[in-house]
Design a protein around this motif. Structure first.
Motif, PDB file in Angstrom:
ATOM      1  N   TYR A 130      21.702  12.247  -3.620  1.00 13.65           N
ATOM      2  CA  TYR A 130      20.819  13.372  -3.550  1.00 13.65           C
ATOM      3  C   TYR A 130      21.633  14.617  -3.198  1.00 13.65           C
ATOM      4  O   TYR A 130      21.265  15.582  -3.747  1.00 13.65           O
ATOM      5  CB  TYR A 130      19.699  13.116  -2.299  1.00 13.65           C
ATOM      6  N   GLY A 131      23.085  14.369  -2.687  1.00 11.80           N
ATOM      7  CA  GLY A 131      23.737  15.692  -2.328  1.00 11.80           C
ATOM      8  C   GLY A 131      23.426  16.569  -1.412  1.00 11.80           C
ATOM      9  O   GLY A 131      23.460  17.723  -1.365  1.00 11.80           O
ATOM     10  N   VAL A 132      22.422  15.808  -0.339  1.00 13.45           N
ATOM     11  CA  VAL A 132      22.127  16.606   0.858  1.00 13.45           C
ATOM     12  C   VAL A 132      22.836  16.139   1.824  1.00 13.45           C
ATOM     13  O   VAL A 132      23.373  14.917   2.133  1.00 13.45           O
ATOM     14  CB  VAL A 132      20.583  16.080   1.049  1.00 13.45           C
ATOM     15  N   TYR A 190      14.659  16.017   5.273  1.00 15.50           N
ATOM     16  CA  TYR A 190      14.935  15.199   4.031  1.00 15.50           C
ATOM     17  C   TYR A 190      15.194  13.881   4.069  1.00 15.50           C
ATOM     18  O   TYR A 190      14.915  13.051   3.569  1.00 15.50           O
ATOM     19  CB  TYR A 190      16.200  15.920   3.209  1.00 15.50           C
ATOM     20  N   PHE A 191      15.988  13.509   5.339  1.00 13.89           N
ATOM     21  CA  PHE A 191      16.474  12.283   5.578  1.00 13.89           C
ATOM     22  C   PHE A 191      15.112  11.400   6.085  1.00 13.89           C
ATOM     23  O   PHE A 191      14.831  10.132   5.784  1.00 13.89           O
ATOM     24  CB  PHE A 191      17.532  12.216   6.618  1.00 13.89           C
ATOM     25  N   TYR A 218       9.755  25.980   8.240  1.00 15.21           N
ATOM     26  CA  TYR A 218      10.296  24.620   7.660  1.00 15.21           C
ATOM     27  C   TYR A 218      10.974  24.605   6.394  1.00 15.21           C
ATOM     28  O   TYR A 218      10.435  25.762   5.660  1.00 15.21           O
ATOM     29  CB  TYR A 218       9.195  23.662   7.773  1.00 15.21           C
ATOM     30  N   HIS A 219      11.666  23.743   6.018  1.00 15.81           N
ATOM     31  CA  HIS A 219      12.279  23.660   4.501  1.00 15.81           C
ATOM     32  C   HIS A 219      12.630  22.195   4.229  1.00 15.81           C
ATOM     33  O   HIS A 219      13.110  21.544   5.113  1.00 15.81           O
ATOM     34  CB  HIS A 219      13.649  24.504   4.622  1.00 15.81           C
ATOM     35  N   ALA A 220      12.173  21.954   2.955  1.00 17.49           N
ATOM     36  CA  ALA A 220      12.122  20.749   2.553  1.00 17.49           C
ATOM     37  C   ALA A 220      13.655  19.977   2.652  1.00 17.49           C
ATOM     38  O   ALA A 220      13.831  19.051   2.773  1.00 17.49           O
ATOM     39  CB  ALA A 220      11.539  20.468   1.182  1.00 17.49           C
ATOM     40  N   LEU A 221      14.651  21.064   2.571  1.00 18.55           N
ATOM     41  CA  LEU A 221      15.908  20.536   2.376  1.00 18.55           C
ATOM     42  C   LEU A 221      16.694  20.542   3.905  1.00 18.55           C
ATOM     43  O   LEU A 221      17.724  20.288   3.926  1.00 18.55           O
ATOM     44  CB  LEU A 221      16.654  21.160   1.561  1.00 18.55           C
ATOM     45  N   ASP A 222      16.070  20.808   4.917  1.00 20.82           N
ATOM     46  CA  ASP A 222      16.305  20.687   6.166  1.00 20.82           C
ATOM     47  C   ASP A 222      17.051  19.310   6.317  1.00 20.82           C
ATOM     48  O   ASP A 222      16.305  18.284   5.808  1.00 20.82           O
ATOM     49  CB  ASP A 222      15.520  20.973   7.293  1.00 20.82           C
ATOM     50  N   GLY A 273       0.697  -1.239  -0.014  1.00 20.54           N
ATOM     51  CA  GLY A 273      -0.004   0.131  -0.205  1.00 20.54           C
ATOM     52  C   GLY A 273       1.028   1.276   0.085  1.00 20.54           C
ATOM     53  O   GLY A 273       2.010   1.403  -0.534  1.00 20.54           O
ATOM     54  N   PRO A 274       0.145   2.264   0.615  1.00 23.22           N
ATOM     55  CA  PRO A 274       0.895   3.710   0.231  1.00 23.22           C
ATOM     56  C   PRO A 274       1.696   3.722   1.502  1.00 23.22           C
ATOM     57  O   PRO A 274       2.124   5.119   2.143  1.00 23.22           O
ATOM     58  CB  PRO A 274      -0.183   4.731   0.239  1.00 23.22           C
ATOM     59  N   ARG A 275       2.312   2.938   2.149  1.00 21.99           N
ATOM     60  CA  ARG A 275       3.006   3.154   3.551  1.00 21.99           C
ATOM     61  C   ARG A 275       4.100   4.220   3.459  1.00 21.99           C
ATOM     62  O   ARG A 275       3.998   5.032   4.481  1.00 21.99           O
ATOM     63  CB  ARG A 275       3.833   1.625   3.941  1.00 21.99           C
ATOM     64  N   PRO A 276       5.212   4.067   2.785  1.00 28.70           N
ATOM     65  CA  PRO A 276       6.019   5.396   2.881  1.00 28.70           C
ATOM     66  C   PRO A 276       5.371   6.726   2.643  1.00 28.70           C
ATOM     67  O   PRO A 276       5.804   7.563   3.486  1.00 28.70           O
ATOM     68  CB  PRO A 276       6.969   4.986   1.630  1.00 28.70           C
ATOM     69  N   ALA A 277       4.560   6.978   1.794  1.00 28.62           N
ATOM     70  CA  ALA A 277       3.932   8.069   1.403  1.00 28.62           C
ATOM     71  C   ALA A 277       3.201   8.660   2.860  1.00 28.62           C
ATOM     72  O   ALA A 277       3.293   9.887   3.168  1.00 28.62           O
ATOM     73  CB  ALA A 277       2.877   8.342   0.207  1.00 28.62           C
ATOM     74  N   VAL A 278       2.346   7.787   3.376  1.00 27.69           N
ATOM     75  CA  VAL A 278       1.617   7.922   4.463  1.00 27.69           C
ATOM     76  C   VAL A 278       2.454   8.505   5.591  1.00 27.69           C
ATOM     77  O   VAL A 278       2.630   9.480   6.394  1.00 27.69           O
ATOM     78  CB  VAL A 278       0.744   6.937   4.894  1.00 27.69           C
ATOM     79  N   LEU A 279       3.709   7.692   5.813  1.00 29.62           N
ATOM     80  CA  LEU A 279       4.603   7.825   6.946  1.00 29.62           C
ATOM     81  C   LEU A 279       5.481   9.046   6.805  1.00 29.62           C
ATOM     82  O   LEU A 279       5.710   9.780   7.829  1.00 29.62           O
ATOM     83  CB  LEU A 279       5.568   6.526   7.176  1.00 29.62           C
ATOM     84  N   GLN A 280       5.711   9.404   5.475  1.00 30.93           N
ATOM     85  CA  GLN A 280       6.539  10.646   5.092  1.00 30.93           C
ATOM     86  C   GLN A 280       5.554  11.963   5.871  1.00 30.93           C
ATOM     87  O   GLN A 280       6.269  13.012   6.188  1.00 30.93           O
ATOM     88  CB  GLN A 280       6.694  10.926   3.927  1.00 30.93           C
TER      89      GLN A 280
END
Length: 292
Positions: A163-165, A122-123, A114-118, A43-50
């Motif tokens: 990803y270079g993060v 991101y991790f 917040y910032h998506a690249l924090d 199912g959508p496990r990773p998307a939900v947990l994200q």
């Protein structure tokens, strides 16, 4: 903010060169499992947990087309991530995936930024994909040994570095990843409204997908919705189910475990492993294996 090397890029252009990680490629377990078409069973496990990380869920709420066209977001997000895994060290879109997130920033309801690249945010997104591989393989393919779990995790470190993060939040080994995961699940994740929306169909039914005729959907929905609810709810950790208030009984849990055991069984694996590659793997995995 993100901690990149000089000029916004990692100084090391060859992530596989790190001696604390294992390479990706046709002999890696990440390749073996991540593009396996049985992955739909979780199912959508990773998307939900994200989306249960408040900062990430808020970013999706503020910037994504997720609420207007969920399928469109999936179609846009999955290809470059898959290609990052199944590309080579020198030819993958990892930094492009990173750059897609540069402008995803804003204010939390609390007033914090917040910032998506924090790095921590991101991790976490990456961690849900790593855990996806571990959960899928151990639940629907075979019981993984401790050595296999360690190997998958060490391969995932190479994946993340593409990803270079900043890899500052990344645990050193699988044991550290388990500790990180347990802390996130038990202390950090919340029932953010984005995550609640993403599993709303469990109790309300799945909305008619664009392009599907209303009459066709009226016929398909009574069959599709119970299956989707079963795979979605059963495929989530108990802690996530509790936070999201998803209905789940002991009887359903027994049925889910029996369903998983059937897929892990020797006869099913024997048949699956003899199917054509185009049936067993998605196109990105096929391309990766075909290249090498």
């Amino acid at each position: 903010m993100t901690e990149l090397a000089e000029n916004g890029r990692r100084a090391d252009a060859s992530p596989a060169a790190h001696d604390d990680a294992l390479p990706l490629g046709p002999d890696s377990l990440v390749w073996k499992y991540f593009g396996d078409n049985r992955m739909y069973l979780i199912g959508p496990r990773p998307a939900v947990l994200q989306n249960m990380l408040a900062e990430l869920g808020q970013g999706v709420l503020d910037h994504s087309v997720f609420f207007d066209d969920t399928a469109a977001r999936v179609k846009r997000s999955i290809p470059p991530i898959m290609t990052t895994v199944y590309g080579s060290d020198d030819d993958h879109p990892g930094t492009q995936v990173r750059d897609f997130h540069r402008d995803i920033k804003g204010d939390m309801p609390s007033g914090d930024r917040y910032h998506a690249l924090d790095p921590e945010t991101y991790f976490w997104a990456h961690a849900t994909f790593v855990e996806q591989v571990l959960y899928f393989a151990d639940t629907f393919v075979k019981r993984l040994t401790d050595a296999e779990k360690e190997r998958i995790y060490l391969e995932s470190k190479t994946w993340y570095r593409r990803y270079g993060v900043s890899d500052r939040p990344m645990p050193a080994d699988y044991a550290g990843f388990v500790e990180y995961w347990d802390r996130m699940m038990n202390e950090i994740v919340v029932a953010h409204q984005t995550a609640r929306y993403g599993v709303g169909y469990v109790t309300k039914g799945f909305p008619k997908p664009k392009g599907v005729a209303p009459l066709v959907w009226r016929v398909v929905a009574p069959l599709f919705n119970p299956v989707a609810a079963f795979l979605t709810t059963g495929g989530l950790p108990p802690r996530a189910r509790d936070l999201l208030e998803l209905p789940w009984t002991d009887r359903q849990e027994k049925a889910y475990q029996a369903f998983a055991a059937l897929w892990r069984s020797a006869p099913v694996n024997w048949v699956w492993n003899r199917l054509p590659m185009k049936v067993r793997y998605n196109t990105y995995a096929q391309t990766g294996y075909g290249r090498v």
